[in-house]
Enzyme design. Structure first.
Site, mmCIF file in Angstrom:
data_model
loop_
_atom_site.group_PDB
_atom_site.id
_atom_site.type_symbol
_atom_site.label_atom_id
_atom_site.label_comp_id
_atom_site.label_asym_id
_atom_site.label_seq_id
_atom_site.Cartn_x
_atom_site.Cartn_y
_atom_site.Cartn_z
ATOM 1 N N GLU A 289 0.975 -1.175 -0.136
ATOM 2 C CA GLU A 289 0.129 0.027 -0.043
ATOM 3 C C GLU A 289 0.869 1.503 -0.134
ATOM 4 O O GLU A 289 2.075 1.189 0.133
ATOM 5 C CB GLU A 289 -0.887 -0.015 1.233
ATOM 6 N N CYS B 83 23.378 46.247 -2.339
ATOM 7 C CA CYS B 83 21.921 45.938 -2.275
ATOM 8 C C CYS B 83 21.051 46.154 -3.537
ATOM 9 O O CYS B 83 21.277 47.188 -3.922
ATOM 10 C CB CYS B 83 21.510 46.565 -0.969
ATOM 11 N N CYS C 161 22.306 43.443 4.101
ATOM 12 C CA CYS C 161 22.189 44.830 3.693
ATOM 13 C C CYS C 161 22.381 45.656 5.063
ATOM 14 O O CYS C 161 21.183 45.327 5.574
ATOM 15 C CB CYS C 161 20.965 45.142 2.808
ATOM 16 N N LYS D 82 11.195 3.551 0.344
ATOM 17 C CA LYS D 82 11.009 5.122 0.331
ATOM 18 C C LYS D 82 11.710 5.421 -1.114
ATOM 19 O O LYS D 82 12.566 4.887 -1.658
ATOM 20 C CB LYS D 82 12.022 5.760 1.262
ATOM 21 N N CYS E 121 18.463 49.032 -2.423
ATOM 22 C CA CYS E 121 18.700 50.391 -2.108
ATOM 23 C C CYS E 121 20.136 50.948 -2.346
ATOM 24 O O CYS E 121 20.531 51.939 -2.044
ATOM 25 C CB CYS E 121 18.438 50.581 -0.425
ATOM 26 N N CYS F 152 16.130 50.802 3.517
ATOM 27 C CA CYS F 152 16.140 49.710 2.733
ATOM 28 C C CYS F 152 14.617 49.051 2.520
ATOM 29 O O CYS F 152 14.381 48.556 3.604
ATOM 30 C CB CYS F 152 16.929 48.491 2.867
ATOM 31 N N LYS G 137 2.613 4.766 1.254
ATOM 32 C CA LYS G 137 3.057 5.072 2.674
ATOM 33 C C LYS G 137 2.748 6.771 2.220
ATOM 34 O O LYS G 137 3.424 7.761 1.787
ATOM 35 C CB LYS G 137 4.829 5.095 2.584
ATOM 36 N N ARG H 19 1.073 10.636 17.213
ATOM 37 C CA ARG H 19 1.992 9.543 17.582
ATOM 38 C C ARG H 19 3.032 10.164 18.700
ATOM 39 O O ARG H 19 3.468 9.159 19.437
ATOM 40 C CB ARG H 19 3.064 9.159 16.412
ATOM 41 N N ASP I 172 2.299 10.551 3.149
ATOM 42 C CA ASP I 172 3.222 11.562 3.792
ATOM 43 C C ASP I 172 2.820 12.522 4.528
ATOM 44 O O ASP I 172 2.245 13.535 4.069
ATOM 45 C CB ASP I 172 4.177 12.225 2.559
ATOM 46 N N TYR J 2 -4.628 3.237 7.658
ATOM 47 C CA TYR J 2 -3.876 2.061 7.149
ATOM 48 C C TYR J 2 -3.633 0.882 8.052
ATOM 49 O O TYR J 2 -2.646 -0.001 7.870
ATOM 50 C CB TYR J 2 -2.494 2.728 6.581
HETATM 51 S S1 IVH Z 1 2.093 0.890 9.097
HETATM 52 C C1 IVH Z 1 3.301 -1.218 12.851
HETATM 53 N N1 IVH Z 1 1.060 1.646 6.761
HETATM 54 O O1 IVH Z 1 4.958 5.618 8.070
HETATM 55 C C2 IVH Z 1 3.081 -0.515 11.615
HETATM 56 N N2 IVH Z 1 2.420 3.008 8.074
HETATM 57 O O2 IVH Z 1 7.595 4.418 10.256
HETATM 58 C C3 IVH Z 1 2.514 0.583 11.489
HETATM 59 N N3 IVH Z 1 2.876 5.520 7.195
HETATM 60 O O3 IVH Z 1 5.070 7.152 10.951
HETATM 61 C C4 IVH Z 1 2.765 1.480 10.366
HETATM 62 N N4 IVH Z 1 1.917 5.265 5.247
HETATM 63 O O4 IVH Z 1 2.493 6.706 10.339
HETATM 64 C C5 IVH Z 1 1.963 1.946 7.857
HETATM 65 N N5 IVH Z 1 0.393 2.581 4.704
HETATM 66 C C6 IVH Z 1 0.924 2.718 5.797
HETATM 67 C C7 IVH Z 1 1.536 4.116 6.061
HETATM 68 C C8 IVH Z 1 2.230 4.381 7.100
HETATM 69 C C9 IVH Z 1 2.505 6.070 6.257
HETATM 70 C C10 IVH Z 1 3.618 5.989 8.329
HETATM 71 C C11 IVH Z 1 3.459 5.918 9.613
HETATM 72 C C12 IVH Z 1 4.632 5.863 10.494
HETATM 73 C C13 IVH Z 1 5.576 5.541 9.451
HETATM 74 C C14 IVH Z 1 6.290 4.408 9.779
#
Ligand code: IVH
Length: 691
Positions: free
Chosen positions: A121, A422, A440, A328, A425, A446, A123, A144, A125, A232
């Site tokens: 799935e 600058c 400056c 990542k 000015c 300025c 990740k 968290r 941000d 998630y």
């Molecule tokens: S699972 C024990 N799934 O990524 C497993 N984490 O270090 C719990 N994050 O800050 C995490 N998307 O908040 C999981 N699809 C996803 C995620 C996800 C983003 C974040 C999570 C955590 C960091 C993992």
């Protein structure tokens, strides 16, 4: 609506509240989950108002999860710290596909003959939060934090449309939904544009903006920022709390997220069950390219073992589970030719060189400009005119220059030269010893520096003159009405009404009418009640931030004592270092700064600190504070001690009267307190002492 506006008894009111709640919940659900509008905005607003009105008249009938809470309303002083029932672990992560292959091979080895699959799935941000549901009602939302303890942000979470307040269908009796709060790109951009128009600093990226939004103390403000929750993970203590939930639906991660969708959570559809590394790789490759077409940011892919019963078998490492890993994405890079270098003058006079490049598409936006940081950076990168620059964009929205494609350089290209004067000015630039940036020095002549100081002066944490945004300030400055902050207090209605400014495109940017002028003058007048410590911060003395200003104000008590203090006296103030002490001393040696203070004093601003003391029950006893507390943040508990006549010290010595210990206190402090025989008290003991 009128039919219902006059209830004879509470029962009828309760019934109508129930009906309205159910209808509004359903309309919300269809709108946010299925993009479907079942009523007109007008009808919807009417129902919401009716419900608000009823809840106002029968407060005992208002549920904390009423749809009226979506617009916010609760204002808190600070966030309560809450211990997570299940620690919020992080994931092992890697940029290397080989390490994903190793993870997959290791998992297979550990599981032997057992049949299993993976889920892949996105990740997201954003900011991780955990939502606790009991009997289908949202009861708590926590960030968290450090994984063990986070902030209780329930009121803000309730304003996020994709967080269900009440669940639908079947659900476990007691569980935690985890996910990420994200700021969708389009909302983020609109929000940042508004901030800039208001004269506020824009956020660097959607993640910071999401995080800042969840930490707002006024939930109505949070409600305005169209955040989204992407679920998630579902944490269920399965034996005791599954309720009516069929066990097989809870047995896989995929099944849990499917079930969560039925309960009303927004679960992104981009989740796939994968049987082997080939399928995992395909998923990763697909999203590495496609991610910029998503409406929100992701920074990788998360791979989890799908079968929940196997999680215990695989276990945990020190910080993260062995049954999941994050891949990542690398930052995206492109190269594009440099067209020119311009130099911007910041509010504090600092010069920033900017690369103007041939526009290029990178990571979801067109990039035209990037900072070249300072003269050292240009020299280190050896940037020449017309060079092809390598530009990168990672999780940040702001692009970075990371190198030069030297192979494409013309033979006769000349190195980029830095300016000596600058651009605003004409003053000769200065580069302070040991500092990388040029600045400056013409503070009072300025234009961007003058307007910058005005902006700082009126900003929320300073004098809070909200009705004066950057454009209006610039207008007042350009028309010669305001040249320094004291001029604000001489403004007259007639000078303001009818003022207009136009942008380079000939479009009107701002104009001030009768009502606007009245608002500005009222806000300026209100600012005379701002306490001394904020007035001091508003002066914008270099290195004197909010905290420093407070410390100076309460130490010296009034501006005269502060202006006459020696460098040594200034440096004795807590949190004021030698450098700041010298700057403050020099600031008040300038006659024009003393004049400014006099003019502001005559205008009626406050230059005397008001006593903050509540009482003296702690009678000068010295406390050392360590760890995490449930009712206070650490700064708050320190302030609380001082307000009750106690002193706070940073380290334990023979002079310490008490060690005030919270959760997770440092072991060194504990050892030292025991050794010196300093009594150790907890938060409750402390509260007992002050009460
Ligand atoms: S699972 C024990 N799934 O990524 C497993 N984490 O270090 C719990 N994050 O800050 C995490 N998307 O908040 C999981 N699809 C996803 C995620 C996800 C983003 C974040 C999570 C955590 C960091 C993992």
């Amino acid at each position: 609506m009128d039919l219902f506006s006059n209830f004879e008894d509470t029962d009828t009111a309760a019934k109508r509240i129930g009906e309205l709640t159910e209808l509004i919940d359903r309309y919300n659900y269809e709108y946010y989950m299925n993009d479907r509008s079942l009523v007109s905005d007008f009808e919807f607003d009417k129902m919401l108002r009716e419900l608000q009105d009823l809840e106002g008249r029968y407060p005992a009938l208002a549920s904390p999860n009423s749809p009226t809470k979506r617009v916010g309303g609760e204002v808190s002083k600070a966030f309560r710290q809450v211990k997570h029932r299940f620690p919020m672990l992080s994931l092992g992560n890697t940029y290397s596909i080989e390490e994903i292959e190793e993870f997959e091979a290791r998992t297979r080895r550990l599981l032997g003959d057992t049949k299993f699959s993976y889920t892949c799935e996105l990740k997201y941000d954003g900011v991780a939060i955990g939502l606790t549901y009991r009997h289908g009602e949202l009861v708590q939302a926590v960030t968290r934090g450090n994984g063990a303890v986070g902030d209780d942000i329930t009121a803000n979470a309730r304003t996020i449309a994709t967080i269900p307040l009440r669940l639908r269908g079947v659900f476990p009796d007691d569980f935690e939904a985890r996910g990420e709060v994200v700021f969708p790109f389009n909302e983020f951009e609109a929000f940042n544009r508004q901030r800039e128009a208001d004269g506020d600093e824009p956020f660097a990226n959607p993640r910071n903006a999401a995080s800042g939004s969840l930490k707002l103390l006024d939930s109505r403000e949070c409600a305005k920022r169209k955040l989204q929750f992407c679920m998630y993970f579902m944490m269920v203590d399965s034996d005791t709390s599954a309720g009516e939930m069929p066990a097989d639906q809870l047995s896989t991660h995929y099944g849990r997220l499917e079930a969560a969708k039925q309960m009303g959570f927004k679960v992104q559809p981009y989740i796939k069950e994968c049987k082997d590394i080939g399928e995992i790789r395909q998923f990763i490759d697909y999203w590495d390219n496609e991610r910029w077409n998503l409406p929100f940011g992701i920074d990788g892919i998360v791979i989890k073992v799908n079968q929940v019963e196997l999680w215990d078998r695989l276990g945990l490492t020190a910080k993260s589970p062995r049954w999941a890993i994050a891949y990542k994405f690398k930052a995206q890079q492109v190269s594009t030719p440099l067209e020119s270098v311009t130099f911007q003058v910041g509010r504090t006079g600092i010069i920033t060189p900017v690369a103007n490049m041939k526009p290029v598409w990178l990571g979801g936006t067109t990039v035209r400009r990037a900072t070249l940081v300072n003269a050292d950076f240009i020299e280190k990168m050896d940037i020449h005119e017309g060079d092809w620059l390598l530009v990168e964009k990672g999780g940040e929205i702001i692009p970075k220059v990371v190198g030069v494609d030297v192979a494409k350089r013309e033979a006769d290209a000349r190195p980029v030269t830095y300016i000596a004067n600058c651009p605003e000015c004409g003053a000769r630039l200065v580069r302070a010893e040991g500092e990388a940036g040029h600045y400056c020095p013409n503070q009072d002549g300025c234009p961007p520096q003058i307007v910058g100081r005005l902006e700082h002066f009126v900003s929320r944490k300073a004098m809070n003159i909200e009705s004066l945004g950057s454009e209006r300030l610039e207008l007042l400055y350009r028309r010669g009405l305001v040249r320094d902050v004291a001029d604000l207090y001489d403004l007259k209605r007639e000078q303001l009404v009818g003022l207009e400014s136009y942008g380079d495109d000939g479009q009107r940017r701002t104009s001030i009418q009768e009502k606007g002028a009245a608002g500005i003058l009222a806000a300026i007048d209100d600012s005379k009640a701002v306490p001394f410590e904020r007035v001091l911060f508003a002066l914008g003395i270099r290195f004197v931030g909010e905290v420093g200003a407070r410390k100076l104000a309460f130490h010296f008590k009034d501006i005269d004592a502060l202006m006459d203090a020696t460098v040594e006296e200034l440096a004795m103030v807590e949190d004021i270092g030698d450098k700041t002490a010298a700057v403050v001393y020099d600031y008040f040696r300038e006659p024009r700064h003393r004049d400014l203070v006099e003019r502001l004093r005559e205008a009626g601003l406050r230059f005397v600190a008001e006593e903050q003391q509540v009482n003296d029950v702690l009678g000068g006893k010295t406390f050392v504070v360590s760890g995490v507390f449930s009712r206070f943040s650490r700064d708050e508990i320190k302030a609380h001690i001082q307000q009750h006549g106690g002193k706070v010290a940073g380290s334990i010595s023979g002079k310490t009267d008490y060690l005030l210990a919270g959760d997770k206190m440092g072991p060194e402090k504990l050892k030292k307190a025991e050794k010196l025989g300093v009594p150790i008290i907890g938060e409750e003991d402390y509260l007992g002492m002050v009460e």
